[in-house]
Design a protein around this motif. Structure first.
Motif, PDB file in Angstrom:
ATOM      1  N   ASP A   1      29.836   6.104  25.927  1.00 47.95           N
ATOM      2  CA  ASP A   1      29.379   7.425  26.355  1.00 47.95           C
ATOM      3  C   ASP A   1      27.877   7.572  26.166  1.00 47.95           C
ATOM      4  O   ASP A   1      27.253   6.874  25.357  1.00 47.95           O
TER       5      ASP A   1
ATOM      6  N   LYS B   1      35.384   8.225  31.394  1.00 46.54           N
ATOM      7  CA  LYS B   1      35.740   6.921  30.821  1.00 46.54           C
ATOM      8  C   LYS B   1      37.102   6.452  31.336  1.00 46.54           C
ATOM      9  O   LYS B   1      37.286   5.274  31.664  1.00 46.54           O
TER      10      LYS B   1
ATOM     11  N   LYS C   1      33.458  13.596  29.384  1.00 48.07           N
ATOM     12  CA  LYS C   1      33.328  12.221  28.891  1.00 48.07           C
ATOM     13  C   LYS C   1      34.642  11.454  28.975  1.00 48.07           C
ATOM     14  O   LYS C   1      34.682  10.326  29.479  1.00 48.07           O
TER      15      LYS C   1
ATOM     16  N   ASP D   1      25.141  11.219  25.834  1.00 47.92           N
ATOM     17  CA  ASP D   1      25.273  12.630  25.484  1.00 47.92           C
ATOM     18  C   ASP D   1      24.060  13.397  25.998  1.00 47.92           C
ATOM     19  O   ASP D   1      22.948  12.860  26.027  1.00 47.92           O
TER      20      ASP D   1
END
Length: 264
Positions: free
Chosen positions: A252, A230, A226, A254
Motif C-alpha cells: 500500500d 489490493k 486500499k 498512504d
C-alpha cells in the motif's frame, strides 16, 4: 551503493516521492504545502536542504503545491519539461532562473551513479512525464496519472526492481459515486487514470524476474479503498499467472504517511 526510497504520500490529495543514493537525493513532485512537506521529510529523518533537485511530473496541483515554496526556501534546483514549466508558472510563483532546469521527455540525466530517465504518459496535462531511476543495475519506476499504459511505456519500464504504480479507482465505485458525469468520463478516459484492473493487466506485462516490490499508488479517496485495490490487483494478476507474495510483494501507499525508507 544502492537506491533508497520512501513514498512520502500518494493519493488524490497530494503526491511526493523521495529517492536517494549514497551521493544524491531527489524529490519527485511536492503536492503539499511547504509545512506539510517538511513534516513528511521529518518523518523519514531526511533534510530537504540536501536535495539534489525536485523533479516535476506535471502541473496538476496535487503534484506541485509545495514546489515554489521549497525551491525558494531551500534554494533547490527544479527540473521539468518546457511545456510543464509554462503550465505551472502561475501556480508555483517566481523561481530564480538559475534554479530552473529543462528536463525534456524521453531523455536521461545523470547524477553521479544515478541516471534518471523521463518518459511520457497519457494524461490531461500539458506534457506529463514520469521517471525511471537507474543505479548499479537496479531500477525504480514511478508511473501514475495515466489513462492507459502503452506498449512504448511498457518497453521503458519493464522488469524494474520496484514499481510505484497507479491503481486509481474501482470502476463500479466511480460509476455509482457522487462525481458529476463529466468528471467520471474524464477519469475513465485515455487521458485520465487507470483502474485497479487495468493497472494489474499492465503490471502483468512489465513485472519481470528482477521485480521484488509493487506499490499501489494514487488511490482515489472517493472511488477506491486500499483493501479493494489490493484484492482486485491480486486477483487480476493471478488470472495472468503471477502469484503475489511468491514472485513479488504488493504494498500500500498512504495519502498522509510515508512508507519506510527502503533499499531497492
Amino acid at each position: 551503493m544502492s537506491l533508497r526510497y520512501s513514498i512520502l504520500a500518494s493519493g488524490s490529495t497530494g503526491n511526493a516521492l523521495y529517492v536517494e543514493s549514497d551521493e544524491h537525493s531527489f524529490l519527485v513532485d511536492a503536492g503539499f504545502s511547504g509545512k506539510q512537506m517538511e513534516s513528511l521529510f521529518g518523518q523519514i529523518e531526511r533534510d530537504i536542504s540536501k536535495l539534489s533537485g525536485i523533479f516535476v511530473t506535471h502541473e496538476h496541483s496535487d503534484h506541485i503545491k509545495g514546489i515554489g515554496v521549497l525551491a525558494r526556501k531551500y534554494h533547490l534546483p527544479v527540473f521539468a519539461n518546457e511545456k510543464t514549466w509554462r503550465a505551472m508558472e502561475s501556480s508555483v510563483g517566481v523561481i530564480p532562473t538559475e534554479q530552473k532546469f529543462v528536463f525534456n521527455m524521453e531523455t536521461v540525466k545523470s547524477f553521479g551513479s544515478v541516471e534518471i530517465e523521463s518518459f511520457g504518459v497519457s494524461h490531461d496535462a500539458a506534457e506529463p512525464m514520469f521517471y525511471v531511476f537507474h543505479n548499479e543495475g537496479k531500477k525504480l519506476v514511478l508511473i501514475t496519472d495515466t489513462g492507459y499504459v502503452s506498449d512504448r511505456m511498457k518497453g521503458t519500464i519493464s522488469n524494474a526492481d520496484v514499481y510505484i504504480f497507479e491503481s486509481n479507482h474501482d470502476v463500479q465505485m466511480l460509476r455509482m459515486g457522487r462525481y458529476p458525469w463529466n468528471i467520471k468520463r474524464r477519469i475513465l478516459s485515455d487521458v485520465g487514470h487507470v483502474s485497479n484492473e487495468d493497472a494489474a493487466i499492465a503490471m502483468s506485462d512489465v513485472v519481470g524476474d528482477n521485480t521484488k516490490r509493487v506499490y499501489l499508488a494514487h488511490l482515489s479517496l472517493d472511488n477506491n479503498m486500499k483493501d479493494l485495490a489490493k484484492m482486485a490487483v491480486t486477483q487480476t494478476l493471478e488470472s495472468q499467472g503471477l502469484i503475489v507474495g511468491e514472485q513479488f510483494g504488493l504494498y500500500d501507499t498512504d495519502p498522509k504517511t510515508p512508507t519506510t525508507l527502503t533499499a531497492v
